[in-house]
Design a protein around this motif. Structure first.
Motif, PDB file in Angstrom:
ATOM      1  N   ILE A   1       0.830  -1.200   0.000  1.00  9.88           N
ATOM      2  CA  ILE A   1       0.000   0.000   0.000  1.00  9.88           C
ATOM      3  C   ILE A   1       0.868   1.254   0.000  1.00  9.88           C
ATOM      4  O   ILE A   1       0.572   2.242  -0.695  1.00  9.88           O
ATOM      5  N   PHE A   2       1.957   1.234   0.766  1.00 14.63           N
ATOM      6  CA  PHE A   2       2.849   2.387   0.846  1.00 14.63           C
ATOM      7  C   PHE A   2       3.449   2.717  -0.517  1.00 14.63           C
ATOM      8  O   PHE A   2       3.524   3.884  -0.913  1.00 14.63           O
ATOM      9  N   ALA A   3       3.870   1.692  -1.257  1.00 18.60           N
ATOM     10  CA  ALA A   3       4.465   1.919  -2.575  1.00 18.60           C
ATOM     11  C   ALA A   3       3.454   2.541  -3.541  1.00 18.60           C
ATOM     12  O   ALA A   3       3.769   3.489  -4.266  1.00 18.60           O
ATOM     13  N   VAL A   4       2.227   2.029  -3.526  1.00 20.14           N
ATOM     14  CA  VAL A   4       1.193   2.543  -4.433  1.00 20.14           C
ATOM     15  C   VAL A   4       0.805   3.964  -4.053  1.00 20.14           C
ATOM     16  O   VAL A   4       0.621   4.830  -4.919  1.00 20.14           O
ATOM     17  N   VAL A   5       0.676   4.239  -2.757  1.00 25.17           N
ATOM     18  CA  VAL A   5       0.322   5.586  -2.313  1.00 25.17           C
ATOM     19  C   VAL A   5       1.420   6.586  -2.676  1.00 25.17           C
ATOM     20  O   VAL A   5       1.132   7.711  -3.113  1.00 25.17           O
ATOM     21  N   CYS A   6       2.669   6.189  -2.530  1.00 31.76           N
ATOM     22  CA  CYS A   6       3.790   7.086  -2.854  1.00 31.76           C
ATOM     23  C   CYS A   6       3.781   7.479  -4.325  1.00 31.76           C
ATOM     24  O   CYS A   6       3.912   8.668  -4.659  1.00 31.76           O
ATOM     25  N   ILE A   7       3.619   6.512  -5.209  1.00 29.85           N
ATOM     26  CA  ILE A   7       3.634   6.850  -6.635  1.00 29.85           C
ATOM     27  C   ILE A   7       2.397   7.653  -7.007  1.00 29.85           C
ATOM     28  O   ILE A   7       2.432   8.519  -7.894  1.00 29.85           O
ATOM     29  N   GLY A   8       1.275   7.413  -6.320  1.00 29.52           N
ATOM     30  CA  GLY A   8       0.093   8.232  -6.550  1.00 29.52           C
ATOM     31  C   GLY A   8       0.296   9.677  -6.119  1.00 29.52           C
ATOM     32  O   GLY A   8      -0.140  10.617  -6.811  1.00 29.52           O
ATOM     33  N   LEU A   9       0.988   9.880  -4.998  1.00 29.92           N
ATOM     34  CA  LEU A   9       1.278  11.237  -4.540  1.00 29.92           C
ATOM     35  C   LEU A   9       2.264  11.941  -5.468  1.00 29.92           C
ATOM     36  O   LEU A   9       2.172  13.153  -5.674  1.00 29.92           O
ATOM     37  N   VAL A  10       3.204  11.184  -6.021  1.00 30.09           N
ATOM     38  CA  VAL A  10       4.123  11.767  -7.002  1.00 30.09           C
ATOM     39  C   VAL A  10       3.344  12.335  -8.183  1.00 30.09           C
ATOM     40  O   VAL A  10       3.584  13.466  -8.637  1.00 30.09           O
ATOM     41  N   PHE A  11       2.400  11.558  -8.671  1.00 26.99           N
ATOM     42  CA  PHE A  11       1.590  12.017  -9.806  1.00 26.99           C
ATOM     43  C   PHE A  11       0.731  13.217  -9.417  1.00 26.99           C
ATOM     44  O   PHE A  11       0.626  14.195 -10.168  1.00 26.99           O
ATOM     45  N   ALA A  12       0.083  13.156  -8.245  1.00 24.64           N
ATOM     46  CA  ALA A  12      -0.819  14.228  -7.828  1.00 24.64           C
ATOM     47  C   ALA A  12      -0.088  15.543  -7.615  1.00 24.64           C
ATOM     48  O   ALA A  12      -0.598  16.611  -7.977  1.00 24.64           O
ATOM     49  N   PHE A  13       1.121  15.499  -7.041  1.00 22.99           N
ATOM     50  CA  PHE A  13       1.839  16.714  -6.705  1.00 22.99           C
ATOM     51  C   PHE A  13       2.669  17.266  -7.855  1.00 22.99           C
ATOM     52  O   PHE A  13       3.140  18.400  -7.766  1.00 22.99           O
ATOM     53  N   SER A  14       2.897  16.491  -8.891  1.00 21.00           N
ATOM     54  CA  SER A  14       3.782  16.941  -9.968  1.00 21.00           C
ATOM     55  C   SER A  14       3.083  17.063 -11.317  1.00 21.00           C
ATOM     56  O   SER A  14       3.756  17.344 -12.320  1.00 21.00           O
TER      57      SER A  14
END
Length: 256
Positions: free
Chosen positions: A99-112
């Motif tokens: 879950i942590f890995a998926v959330v991290c890459i999702g936040l990368v997309f959302a913030f960038s």
């Protein structure tokens, strides 16, 4: 809290300049691989990639709140399973790393990824216009909604209205009369203005729309894709090789 996801993005890092389609590919690839990988050491190395992207994109500070809440919930859940014996803490730990890995890459997309670039990328991928418009409008509407809530709460504080937990419990009707109803009226006014602007700009016309910027896959996008594929491919080979030093150490300590 929701406004943190869609604030204006002024950074000019490499991750911000990567094509949104490439970042969508990274999200799908990491999500699929997080299910395929079984060893904890490989999962931790998988989570290192999106976490590194957060650092490179200078978005780690903005994502810290979300990651902290996820880690706190994960630790509490693993400890609960360990002391109650309802399951394997080892397996629960691996689940939360996924879950942590998926959330991290999702936040990368959302913030960038600004909503305008995201919409253009979806158009390039032949998504229906109704879907593109709905997603773009949703992303743009969240900060507008949060700003309206902030303006209303500030105006109520100036008038001496207490909106804390104590004030809401003492006079719950204040929230409905002074906050919810004005907010609904304001949102309907914004929706009416948006509809008028869309009509004035010819939204829904059968002609093909033009754009100031034309997004194409560049060498930077190709290099980013190659790095992601190489990292994920190495983890897949490591997992299939049945060699996991970290898993052996943790399992040995858990048994003895």
């Amino acid at each position: 809290m929701l406004s943190r996801v869609t604030l204006s993005l002024e950074e000019s890092t490499v991750i911000h300049r990567v094509d949104p389609r490439v970042k969508l590919f990274a999200i799908v690839a990491i999500s699929v691989l997080s299910v395929m990988i079984s060893s904890l050491s490989s999962l931790i190395l998988l989570a290192v990639l999106p976490l590194s992207l957060l650092v490179v994109s200078r978005c780690l500070r903005r994502a810290a709140f979300f990651l902290f809440m996820l880690l706190a919930f994960s630790v509490i859940s693993v400890l609960f399973v360990y002391f109650t014996g309802l399951g394997s803490p080892f397996e629960f730990g691996k689940f939360f790393v996924r879950i942590f890995a998926v959330v991290c890459i999702g936040l990368v997309f959302a913030f960038s990824t600004p909503p305008s670039k995201f919409a253009k990328a979806l158009e390039k991928m032949r998504f229906p216009k109704s879907v593109v418009f709905t997603l773009t409008l949703t992303l743009r509407f969240i900060p507008v909604f949060m700003n309206e809530v902030k303006d209303l709460t500030d105006s109520l504080k100036v008038r001496g209205v207490e909106l804390g937990l104590k004030g809401i419990l003492r006079r719950p009707y204040i929230v409905f009369r002074a906050l919810i109803i004005p907010l609904m009226i304001r949102m309907m006014k914004i929706a009416d203005d948006l509809a008028s602007a869309m009509e004035a700009r010819g939204f829904g016309a059968p002609v093909k729309r033009t754009s100031l910027y034309d997004y194409k896959i560049s060498w930077m996008d190709a290099a980013f894709t190659a790095i992601v594929i190489a990292w994920l491919g190495s983890l897949l080979l490591l997992d299939f090789s049945h060699f996991s030093f970290l898993d052996v150490q943790l399992f040995w300590g858990y048994i003895f």
